[in-house]
Design a protein around this motif. Structure first.
Motif, PDB file in Angstrom:
ATOM      1  N   LYS A 346       0.814  -1.211   0.000  1.00  0.00           N
ATOM      2  CA  LYS A 346       0.000   0.000   0.000  1.00  0.00           C
ATOM      3  C   LYS A 346       0.850   1.264   0.000  1.00  0.00           C
ATOM      4  O   LYS A 346       0.511   2.259  -0.661  1.00  0.00           O
ATOM      5  CB  LYS A 346      -0.922  -0.011   1.225  1.00  0.00           C
ATOM      6  CG  LYS A 346      -1.832   1.191   1.329  1.00  0.00           C
ATOM      7  CD  LYS A 346      -2.702   1.098   2.580  1.00  0.00           C
ATOM      8  CE  LYS A 346      -3.587   2.329   2.714  1.00  0.00           C
ATOM      9  NZ  LYS A 346      -4.404   2.263   3.962  1.00  0.00           N
ATOM     10  N   LEU A 347       1.981   1.245   0.711  1.00  0.00           N
ATOM     11  CA  LEU A 347       2.765   2.461   0.925  1.00  0.00           C
ATOM     12  C   LEU A 347       3.972   2.592   0.012  1.00  0.00           C
ATOM     13  O   LEU A 347       4.512   3.689  -0.131  1.00  0.00           O
ATOM     14  CB  LEU A 347       3.240   2.514   2.385  1.00  0.00           C
ATOM     15  CG  LEU A 347       2.149   2.524   3.457  1.00  0.00           C
ATOM     16  CD1 LEU A 347       2.770   2.470   4.844  1.00  0.00           C
ATOM     17  CD2 LEU A 347       1.267   3.760   3.312  1.00  0.00           C
ATOM     18  N   GLN A 348       4.410   1.515  -0.610  1.00  0.00           N
ATOM     19  CA  GLN A 348       5.657   1.552  -1.376  1.00  0.00           C
ATOM     20  C   GLN A 348       5.482   2.248  -2.717  1.00  0.00           C
ATOM     21  O   GLN A 348       4.407   2.273  -3.321  1.00  0.00           O
ATOM     22  CB  GLN A 348       6.186   0.139  -1.593  1.00  0.00           C
ATOM     23  CG  GLN A 348       5.310  -0.762  -2.428  1.00  0.00           C
ATOM     24  CD  GLN A 348       5.607  -0.686  -3.918  1.00  0.00           C
ATOM     25  OE1 GLN A 348       6.703  -0.317  -4.335  1.00  0.00           O
ATOM     26  NE2 GLN A 348       4.626  -1.032  -4.742  1.00  0.00           N
ATOM     27  N   LYS A 349       6.571   2.804  -3.185  1.00  0.00           N
ATOM     28  CA  LYS A 349       6.653   3.355  -4.527  1.00  0.00           C
ATOM     29  C   LYS A 349       8.005   2.954  -5.090  1.00  0.00           C
ATOM     30  O   LYS A 349       9.038   3.347  -4.559  1.00  0.00           O
ATOM     31  CB  LYS A 349       6.503   4.877  -4.507  1.00  0.00           C
ATOM     32  CG  LYS A 349       6.496   5.488  -5.903  1.00  0.00           C
ATOM     33  CD  LYS A 349       6.290   6.994  -5.837  1.00  0.00           C
ATOM     34  CE  LYS A 349       6.276   7.597  -7.232  1.00  0.00           C
ATOM     35  NZ  LYS A 349       6.096   9.074  -7.195  1.00  0.00           N
ATOM     36  N   ASN A 350       7.980   2.133  -6.123  1.00  0.00           N
ATOM     37  CA  ASN A 350       9.211   1.569  -6.685  1.00  0.00           C
ATOM     38  C   ASN A 350      10.004   0.798  -5.628  1.00  0.00           C
ATOM     39  O   ASN A 350      11.234   0.834  -5.613  1.00  0.00           O
ATOM     40  CB  ASN A 350      10.074   2.653  -7.307  1.00  0.00           C
ATOM     41  CG  ASN A 350       9.401   3.333  -8.486  1.00  0.00           C
ATOM     42  OD1 ASN A 350       8.701   2.683  -9.255  1.00  0.00           O
ATOM     43  ND2 ASN A 350       9.603   4.633  -8.616  1.00  0.00           N
ATOM     44  N   GLY A 351       9.296   0.137  -4.738  1.00  0.00           N
ATOM     45  CA  GLY A 351       9.936  -0.702  -3.733  1.00  0.00           C
ATOM     46  C   GLY A 351      10.262  -0.014  -2.437  1.00  0.00           C
ATOM     47  O   GLY A 351      10.549  -0.675  -1.433  1.00  0.00           O
ATOM     48  N   LYS A 352      10.212   1.324  -2.402  1.00  0.00           N
ATOM     49  CA  LYS A 352      10.592   2.089  -1.209  1.00  0.00           C
ATOM     50  C   LYS A 352       9.373   2.744  -0.591  1.00  0.00           C
ATOM     51  O   LYS A 352       8.454   3.166  -1.288  1.00  0.00           O
ATOM     52  CB  LYS A 352      11.613   3.169  -1.575  1.00  0.00           C
ATOM     53  CG  LYS A 352      12.957   2.647  -2.005  1.00  0.00           C
ATOM     54  CD  LYS A 352      13.816   3.735  -2.596  1.00  0.00           C
ATOM     55  CE  LYS A 352      14.033   4.899  -1.655  1.00  0.00           C
ATOM     56  NZ  LYS A 352      14.930   5.921  -2.238  1.00  0.00           N
ATOM     57  N   VAL A 353       9.407   2.841   0.731  1.00  0.00           N
ATOM     58  CA  VAL A 353       8.402   3.640   1.430  1.00  0.00           C
ATOM     59  C   VAL A 353       8.982   5.034   1.662  1.00  0.00           C
ATOM     60  O   VAL A 353      10.200   5.214   1.716  1.00  0.00           O
ATOM     61  CB  VAL A 353       8.003   2.996   2.767  1.00  0.00           C
ATOM     62  CG1 VAL A 353       7.369   1.632   2.529  1.00  0.00           C
ATOM     63  CG2 VAL A 353       9.190   2.860   3.707  1.00  0.00           C
ATOM     64  N   GLU A 354       8.120   5.998   1.772  1.00  0.00           N
ATOM     65  CA  GLU A 354       8.571   7.375   1.957  1.00  0.00           C
ATOM     66  C   GLU A 354       9.211   7.539   3.332  1.00  0.00           C
ATOM     67  O   GLU A 354       8.653   7.140   4.352  1.00  0.00           O
ATOM     68  CB  GLU A 354       7.398   8.334   1.807  1.00  0.00           C
ATOM     69  CG  GLU A 354       7.799   9.792   1.877  1.00  0.00           C
ATOM     70  CD  GLU A 354       6.619  10.731   1.696  1.00  0.00           C
ATOM     71  OE1 GLU A 354       6.794  11.950   1.890  1.00  0.00           O
ATOM     72  OE2 GLU A 354       5.515  10.240   1.362  1.00  0.00           O
ATOM     73  N   LEU A 355      10.390   8.135   3.348  1.00  0.00           N
ATOM     74  CA  LEU A 355      11.129   8.330   4.593  1.00  0.00           C
ATOM     75  C   LEU A 355      11.454   9.803   4.773  1.00  0.00           C
ATOM     76  O   LEU A 355      11.656  10.529   3.800  1.00  0.00           O
ATOM     77  CB  LEU A 355      12.432   7.523   4.580  1.00  0.00           C
ATOM     78  CG  LEU A 355      12.317   6.002   4.465  1.00  0.00           C
ATOM     79  CD1 LEU A 355      13.704   5.387   4.288  1.00  0.00           C
ATOM     80  CD2 LEU A 355      11.620   5.411   5.674  1.00  0.00           C
ATOM     81  N   ASN A 356      11.538  10.219   6.031  1.00  0.00           N
ATOM     82  CA  ASN A 356      11.991  11.561   6.369  1.00  0.00           C
ATOM     83  C   ASN A 356      12.764  11.497   7.680  1.00  0.00           C
ATOM     84  O   ASN A 356      12.977  10.411   8.235  1.00  0.00           O
ATOM     85  CB  ASN A 356      10.821  12.548   6.446  1.00  0.00           C
ATOM     86  CG  ASN A 356       9.739  12.089   7.415  1.00  0.00           C
ATOM     87  OD1 ASN A 356      10.024  11.741   8.560  1.00  0.00           O
ATOM     88  ND2 ASN A 356       8.497  12.084   6.953  1.00  0.00           N
ATOM     89  N   GLU A 357      13.164  12.639   8.187  1.00  0.00           N
ATOM     90  CA  GLU A 357      13.981  12.666   9.400  1.00  0.00           C
ATOM     91  C   GLU A 357      13.252  12.100  10.614  1.00  0.00           C
ATOM     92  O   GLU A 357      13.880  11.646  11.579  1.00  0.00           O
ATOM     93  CB  GLU A 357      14.437  14.094   9.689  1.00  0.00           C
ATOM     94  CG  GLU A 357      15.424  14.639   8.665  1.00  0.00           C
ATOM     95  CD  GLU A 357      15.902  16.029   9.007  1.00  0.00           C
ATOM     96  OE1 GLU A 357      15.505  16.544  10.080  1.00  0.00           O
ATOM     97  OE2 GLU A 357      16.662  16.617   8.218  1.00  0.00           O
ATOM     98  N   ASP A 358      11.930  12.121  10.584  1.00  0.00           N
ATOM     99  CA  ASP A 358      11.135  11.637  11.722  1.00  0.00           C
ATOM    100  C   ASP A 358      10.680  10.187  11.553  1.00  0.00           C
ATOM    101  O   ASP A 358       9.886   9.697  12.364  1.00  0.00           O
ATOM    102  CB  ASP A 358       9.912  12.540  11.925  1.00  0.00           C
ATOM    103  CG  ASP A 358      10.292  13.979  12.242  1.00  0.00           C
ATOM    104  OD1 ASP A 358      11.284  14.167  12.978  1.00  0.00           O
ATOM    105  OD2 ASP A 358       9.613  14.907  11.757  1.00  0.00           O
TER     106      ASP A 358
END
Length: 382
Positions: A346-358
């Motif tokens: 549900k959350l992945q895009k091109n195999g990666k989930v969105e990441l940030n500093e938090d």
């Protein structure tokens, strides 16, 4: 009687014919390492050929005999370049002892690393255990380096990295097998060790040695960037494979006073926490370390506090450096993929989930402190 002897000779001769096509070891050349570059639309291939008469033993070989020679050829494809290299070979080449390959940044760009993988693993004599490195330096110069004290070149850091990794687990060695798995599974990115040339001195000359300089991150289609050694320290605290590392930090009222502890056990747990359309990762790191040097009047609690603070800083610095290069440096997406594939889809895009500093919540805990000396013998177990 003579007829019987003749028949026996014929039978024995027939049985021996199965060995006639075997190549004598001294009539073959042995590839130990390869270097690949890409210039002007062509692959530049450098082959390191070793002589087993000087490398078969651990002790120092005869110094006036070169341990290795490096040949060069180019071609529109890697295989064409290798066949062009055969033009200058005196004997048949055996690839069964091929131990490592060094790739320039130009080779790593635009998905050319996939061609490298295909070219080598499809050949019947090569293996998946070949170590992979990147470099910013000329690959030829690195292939011409020799180990400390002119020891056997087969025992070098490049061809035998696991040995030195036991003593300092700074950057984990990567072979073709691990590289392929990393590129085929989320987040479809993997870091490979980068090496550079450092200078060592002998009583007669200055010689070149190989030194780890950082980590380069690959995806199936591109080279994502380079993380220098001073920003890559967090990697060793995010894997259970770490054998030994060091943490140096400040302690006491004076800013110029430092101490070093030697970490000999790391245990990491990563737990993805999904909340609607967002995911965060609880990262729990437990460490065991030895106190090898310290200042007087320094308490255990002070040391513990500073070690935790420094490890947290190194983990966050490496993580943030990865974010700047759009890299999931700790492969957090894979943890979600393994533990909650429904949320990953549900959350992945091109195999990666969105990441940030938090996206990470970090907790570092000291599990055991050992002193190794009677003068500072307190040991804490939890």
């Amino acid at each position: 009687m003579n007829k019987r002897i003749l028949i026996l000779v014929i039978v024995l001769t027939t049985l021996l014919t199965g060995c006639w096509d075997v190549k004598a070891p001294e009539r073959m050349l042995y590839i130990h390492g390869m270097g690949l570059d890409y210039k002007d639309g062509k692959y530049e291939v450098y082959a390191q050929i070793i002589d087993f008469t000087t490398t078969a033993k651990n002790e120092q070989p005869i110094t006036n005999v070169p341990q290795a020679e490096v040949g060069h050829a180019s071609g529109k494809t890697i295989n064409e370049a290798v066949f062009n290299l055969y033009h200058s070979m005196d004997e048949m080449v055996l690839w069964g002892f091929f131990s490592y390959v060094i790739l320039s940044e130009e080779v790593l760009k635009n998905g050319r690393s996939n061609q490298v993988i295909d070219a080598f693993i499809r050949y019947r004599e090569t293996r998946y255990q070949i170590w992979v490195y990147g470099t910013k330096d000329p690959v030829k110069d690195i292939l011409l380096t020799t180990p400390n004290l002119n020891r056997s070149i087969s025992l070098s850091k490049l061809g035998n990295p696991e040995n030195s990794y036991e003593q300092e687990s700074f950057i984990k060695p990567i072979n073709f097998r691990t590289l392929i798995i990393g590129l085929n599974e989320p987040s479809y990115e993997i870091g490979i060790p980068f090496v550079t040339i450092s200078k060592w001195k002998t009583e007669k000359e200055t010689k070149n040695e190989v030194e780890l300089s950082g980590v380069g991150v690959l995806s199936p289609k591109s080279f994502k960037g380079f993380i220098p050694a001073e920003k890559a320290s967090g990697l060793q605290w995010m894997t259970n494979d770490t054998k030994r590392g060091e943490v140096t930090s400040k302690v006491g009222p004076n800013e110029d006073e430092h101490f070093t502890v030697v970490v000999d056990k790391v245990k990491v747990k990563v737990k993805p926490i999904v909340n609607k359309d967002k995911v965060k990762f609880d990262v729990h790191i437990k460490l065991d370390f030895n106190i090898s040097e310290f200042k007087d009047k320094v308490s255990i609690d002070e040391i513990r506090k500073e070690v935790i603070k420094e490890v947290e800083k190194e983990v966050k610095d490496t993580y943030e450096e990865g974010l700047e290069n759009d890299v999931d440096i700790y492969r957090l997406s894979e943890h979600l993929y393994r533990k909650n594939i429904k949320a990953w889809k549900k959350l992945q895009k091109n195999g990666k989930v969105e990441l940030n500093e938090d996206s990470i919540k970090l907790k570092v805990e000291i599990n055991k402190i050992k002193s190794q000396r009677k003068s500072f013998k307190e040991t804490i177990d939890k």
